[in-house]
Enzyme design. Structure first.
Site, PDB file in Angstrom:
ATOM      1  N   HIS A  39      34.186  79.908  68.613  1.00 25.40           N
ATOM      2  CA  HIS A  39      33.019  79.253  68.037  1.00 25.40           C
ATOM      3  C   HIS A  39      33.376  78.475  66.777  1.00 25.40           C
ATOM      4  O   HIS A  39      32.565  77.719  66.247  1.00 25.40           O
ATOM      5  CB  HIS A  39      31.952  80.316  67.739  1.00 25.40           C
ATOM      6  CG  HIS A  39      30.603  79.775  67.404  1.00 25.40           C
ATOM      7  ND1 HIS A  39      30.044  79.904  66.153  1.00 25.40           N
ATOM      8  CD2 HIS A  39      29.694  79.092  68.150  1.00 25.40           C
ATOM      9  CE1 HIS A  39      28.854  79.335  66.143  1.00 25.40           C
ATOM     10  NE2 HIS A  39      28.620  78.839  67.332  1.00 25.40           N
ATOM     11  N   ARG A  42      26.899  78.246  75.887  1.00 25.29           N
ATOM     12  CA  ARG A  42      25.732  78.394  76.763  1.00 25.29           C
ATOM     13  C   ARG A  42      25.022  77.067  77.021  1.00 25.29           C
ATOM     14  O   ARG A  42      24.695  76.331  76.107  1.00 25.29           O
ATOM     15  CB  ARG A  42      24.757  79.400  76.165  1.00 25.29           C
ATOM     16  CG  ARG A  42      23.531  79.658  77.022  1.00 25.29           C
ATOM     17  CD  ARG A  42      22.726  80.792  76.474  1.00 25.29           C
ATOM     18  NE  ARG A  42      23.403  82.063  76.671  1.00 25.29           N
ATOM     19  CZ  ARG A  42      23.260  83.123  75.860  1.00 25.29           C
ATOM     20  NH1 ARG A  42      22.486  83.036  74.798  1.00 25.29           N
ATOM     21  NH2 ARG A  42      23.884  84.246  76.120  1.00 25.29           N
ATOM     22  N   HIS A  53      21.131  74.445  59.792  1.00 23.20           N
ATOM     23  CA  HIS A  53      22.158  75.020  60.656  1.00 23.20           C
ATOM     24  C   HIS A  53      23.408  75.463  59.905  1.00 23.20           C
ATOM     25  O   HIS A  53      24.158  76.321  60.382  1.00 23.20           O
ATOM     26  CB  HIS A  53      22.539  74.006  61.746  1.00 23.20           C
ATOM     27  CG  HIS A  53      23.370  74.562  62.850  1.00 23.20           C
ATOM     28  ND1 HIS A  53      24.703  74.281  63.002  1.00 23.20           N
ATOM     29  CD2 HIS A  53      23.049  75.404  63.862  1.00 23.20           C
ATOM     30  CE1 HIS A  53      25.168  74.921  64.061  1.00 23.20           C
ATOM     31  NE2 HIS A  53      24.191  75.610  64.609  1.00 23.20           N
ATOM     32  N   ARG A 105      17.047  80.863  58.673  1.00 22.89           N
ATOM     33  CA  ARG A 105      16.140  80.010  59.445  1.00 22.89           C
ATOM     34  C   ARG A 105      15.429  80.771  60.559  1.00 22.89           C
ATOM     35  O   ARG A 105      14.228  80.631  60.751  1.00 22.89           O
ATOM     36  CB  ARG A 105      16.916  78.851  60.068  1.00 22.89           C
ATOM     37  CG  ARG A 105      16.027  77.845  60.789  1.00 22.89           C
ATOM     38  CD  ARG A 105      16.812  76.975  61.740  1.00 22.89           C
ATOM     39  NE  ARG A 105      17.192  77.688  62.952  1.00 22.89           N
ATOM     40  CZ  ARG A 105      18.388  77.594  63.535  1.00 22.89           C
ATOM     41  NH1 ARG A 105      19.324  76.857  62.999  1.00 22.89           N
ATOM     42  NH2 ARG A 105      18.647  78.259  64.644  1.00 22.89           N
TER      43      ARG A 105
END
Length: 718
Positions: free
Chosen positions: A442, A412, A599, A571
């Site tokens: 991914h 995206r 992350h 997170r």
């Protein structure tokens, strides 16, 4: 815009009690509240607080363009699939709009508080009162020479149709009266996106004027012979989701067309100034066909994301975080920079951004130059604008090596960039694969096949983050390098699956979504449940970005009910409710928001011993616990076998996150978050990693005592 329900993390069963789960969208907005709270954090330097305010603006823009747009699409299509907490799309939209209005007001309050503080430090933003006569002259010259030739006034009348305003487009409307005949005319000026949002006036003090203010200030040069009766600044956000039909014959052509459509998507939000000229406002609302779009009136900043220009442009180290240069792992230096020699000796984990992403680039560069390397295969999800990794792959192909790149077009907002890279790679002779139409690839994997004396050896890189050199400077991620033959075979199976749709019959240390990753995690959770029921030590530690999948949440609830101790560092979005009596009493959830963006994904299981232990089962992954990651993306979950790497991931990275008190927020059963209070001495995990080398990368030159051993005692490093 996709008609698929965007909150598609529900199981097939529909009888679950919605009170057991938080709403995904509202949980995300709670995350952005925590980001905003960092803009109020007085422990942070002033420009960093401004950066957090800018980040909150960028986050909310994306939320509107994707999540809110998706819900509105469901309402329009009559899709009434409830969210995980039982709310219909229209009910969710009502709750979201109420919360968004609160957040928009809070942003302006924070801005009004920060602006005078910045002024006291010599940074004046949109401060007309600071513009003296000489500065006025410079601004006038700048406008006439740099701005006026670029912008284009457009009359709005029957002879001039209302112009199209692209996504994230900003513009000004002017209500004019022609002095010659007193005719009323409406003019629009669209601010080109390539123009800076703020202009710095030369001088000893930093004085910034917004581009909109500058155009308004000298509008008389644009409209000679007219009297300006009123004006107003506006900004438009549009539906930016991309829908790809599964039967698409040409994926590249389809994406190029879809990117164009995104720029023209339905208006989702309109921001206008509080004192917007009434006649101009009426014209704008009518011509845009606002409908159900959210209209936000502001007496402050429009487009908070633009404040990042000031943060990045100001050379004021006294008002920013102390500069930090990532370490290059001593292990690789000891091998004279030979990545293959270091990896061949022992597995290694690189912890970004504390350790340099340059190691990853060097791994690919070395493979490109090494005459003994025969093949390179790599997935590319996001690679960035100036990707050294891409250039290394091109160099490898030009050197005659077999190079395969799996380029994900469905990343995206990076679709256009990825299309450009794919074309460049293909021209260099790289075999470019676009993967599956209906699944995103991914996973972050690179494998290098090298000819050595003992035969062919495969070197692998598995990452929790993207091959993106810029985000690697701020995202905390793990890069795992290994020459373990088992993982080499698994990586080859993964690439065969993505490039040739050859589904692997079995893997050794690698689990792959959507094939068996979910099942591997289920098996580990169930094992902990069995241990707890026998009265043995049982614990689950997880670190990820989001938890939204109901089936996975229910599995963790079952673990809690069996007596398993569950500690989660999440997170962002968390639909799991901790602390519900009889359901999640044994689950604790925290979120870390700080200088770096958490992350990396780590999943650890006690395996019959008290945590943290050498017997624990430890995994790193590219996947969060979301339905899309588990069922609709190609993802990887890697079991860590090497002792040093195992200790680094569990006893250093994951444990430090558990111990953090300075940047942590605790989630409560009512959905609220509160800052964690240190019981003893405060502990900052980001500071710990910045000042201590990693275990697997430290090398023999650093004694073992150079890395303080963390103890499972809040706020303690002993």
């Amino acid at each position: 815009m996709s008609s698929e329900p965007i909150t598609n993390d529900n199981d097939a069963s529909t009888g679950a009690d919605g009170t057991l789960y938080f709403n995904r969208e509202l949980s995300w907005l709670a995350f952005n509240e925590r980001v905003l709270a960092e803009a109020e954090n007085e422990r942070y330097p002033l420009l960093e607080r401004l950066r957090f305010l800018s980040i909150s603006g960028s986050n909310l823009d994306e939320f509107m363009m994707i999540r809110v747009a998706g819900l509105e699409g469901q309402v329009q299509r009559g899709i009434d699939v409830p969210s995980i907490d039982g709310l219909s799309p229209s009910q969710q939209l009502a709750a979201i709009r109420s919360k968004l209005a609160e957040l928009a007001e809070r942003q302006q309050v924070i801005w009004r508080n920060l602006n005078p503080l910045l002024g006291a430090q010599g940074i004046h933003i949109a401060g007309d009162e600071r513009v003296d006569e000489s500065a006025y002259g410079w601004l006038r010259e700048y406008f006439l020479e740099e701005i006026m030739p670029v912008i284009t006034p457009q009359a709005l009348d029957p002879a001039h149709p209302f112009p199209f305003i692209s996504n994230e487009g900003m513009g000004l409307l002017f209500n004019l009266t022609r002095e010659a005949d007193k005719a009323k005319i409406m003019e629009m000026i669209l601010i080109p996106p390539a123009m800076p949002r703020y202009v710095r006036v030369p001088g000893p003090e930093a004085v910034y004027i917004s581009m909109a203010s500058l155009i308004c200030r000298f509008a008389d040069h644009l409209f000679p012979g007219f009297k300006i009766k009123g004006s107003g600044l506006f900004r438009v956000l549009r539906d930016s989701d991309i829908e790809i039909e599964e039967e698409a014959e040409d994926l590249v052509r389809t994406f190029r067309s879809a990117i164009q459509r995104r720029r023209r998507g339905k208006v989702i939000q309109l921001e206008i100034e509080e004192d917007f000229d009434k006649r101009a406002e009426q014209v704008l609302l009518e011509q845009l066909g606002i409908g159900d779009a959210m209209v936000i009136k502001s007496d402050g900043v429009i487009g908070f994301d633009g404040l990042s220009e000031i943060v990045d442009g100001e050379d004021r180290p006294d008002l920013k975080f102390e500069s930090y240069s990532p370490r290059y792992p001593e292990r690789i230096r000891e091998h004279d920079g030979d990545c293959f020699a270091a990896i061949r000796e022992k597995d290694i984990v690189i912890h970004h951004p504390y350790e340099s992403f340059e190691v990853v680039v060097d791994f690919i560069r070395q493979a490109a130059m090494d005459p003994d390397v025969v093949a390179i295969k790599q997935t590319l999800y996001r690679a960035g604008n100036q990707s050294a990794v891409i250039n290394a792959l091109i160099a490898a192909a030009e050197a005659g090596k077999s190079v395969t790149a799996v380029v994900e077009l469905k990343a995206r907002f990076d679709e256009e960039q990825n299309l450009m890279w794919a074309s460049k790679l293909e021209r260099a002779g790289v075999q470019v694969i676009y993967g599956f139409v209906d699944w995103k690839t991914h996973a972050k994997v690179a494998m290098v096949v090298r000819r050595e004396e003992e035969g062919y050896r495969t070197y692998c890189h598995f990452g929790t983050g993207n091959y993106h050199p810029v985000t690697a400077m701020t995202y905390t991620d793990l890069s795992f390098f290994t020459a373990d033959p088992r993982l080499g075979r698994d990586a080859a199976r993964l690439f065969n699956f993505v490039t040739g749709y050859v589904e692997p019959r079995h893997t050794e240390l690698l689990s792959i979504a959507p094939l068996n990753l979910r099942e591997e995690l289920y098996e580990r959770i169930d094992f902990e449940i069995a241990k707890a029921k026998r009265g043995e030590p049982a614990a689950i530690w997880m670190k990820c970005n989001q938890i939204t999948n109901r089936a996975m949440i229910d599995r963790l609830y079952a673990a809690s009910q069996a007596g398993v101790s569950v500690d989660l560092v999440v997170r962002g979005i968390c639909c799991l409710k901790p602390g519900i009596p009889g359901v999640s009493d044994n689950i604790r959830v925290k979120s870390i928001i700080g200088r770096f963006l958490e992350h990396g994904r780590i999943y650890a299981f006690a395996n019959g011993k008290a945590m943290p232990s050498t017997k624990a089962m430890v995994y790193i992954a590219s996947a969060d616990l979301m339905g899309r990651n588990l069922d609709r993306r190609v993802e990887t979950l890697i079991q860590i076998k090497n002792k040093t790497v195992h200790d680094q991931v569990l006893k250093q990275v994951l444990l430090a996150n558990m111990l953090d008190t300075e940047q942590s927020w605790e989630l409560h059963a009512d959905g609220s978050y509160t800052r964690v209070e240190a019981a003893g001495e405060p502990f900052n995990c980001h500071q710990y990693f910045m000042t201590n080398p990693s275990l697997s990368g430290r090398g023999g030159a650093l004694e073992a005592g150079a890395v303080p051993e963390l103890a499972l005692r809040k706020g303690a490093a002993g």
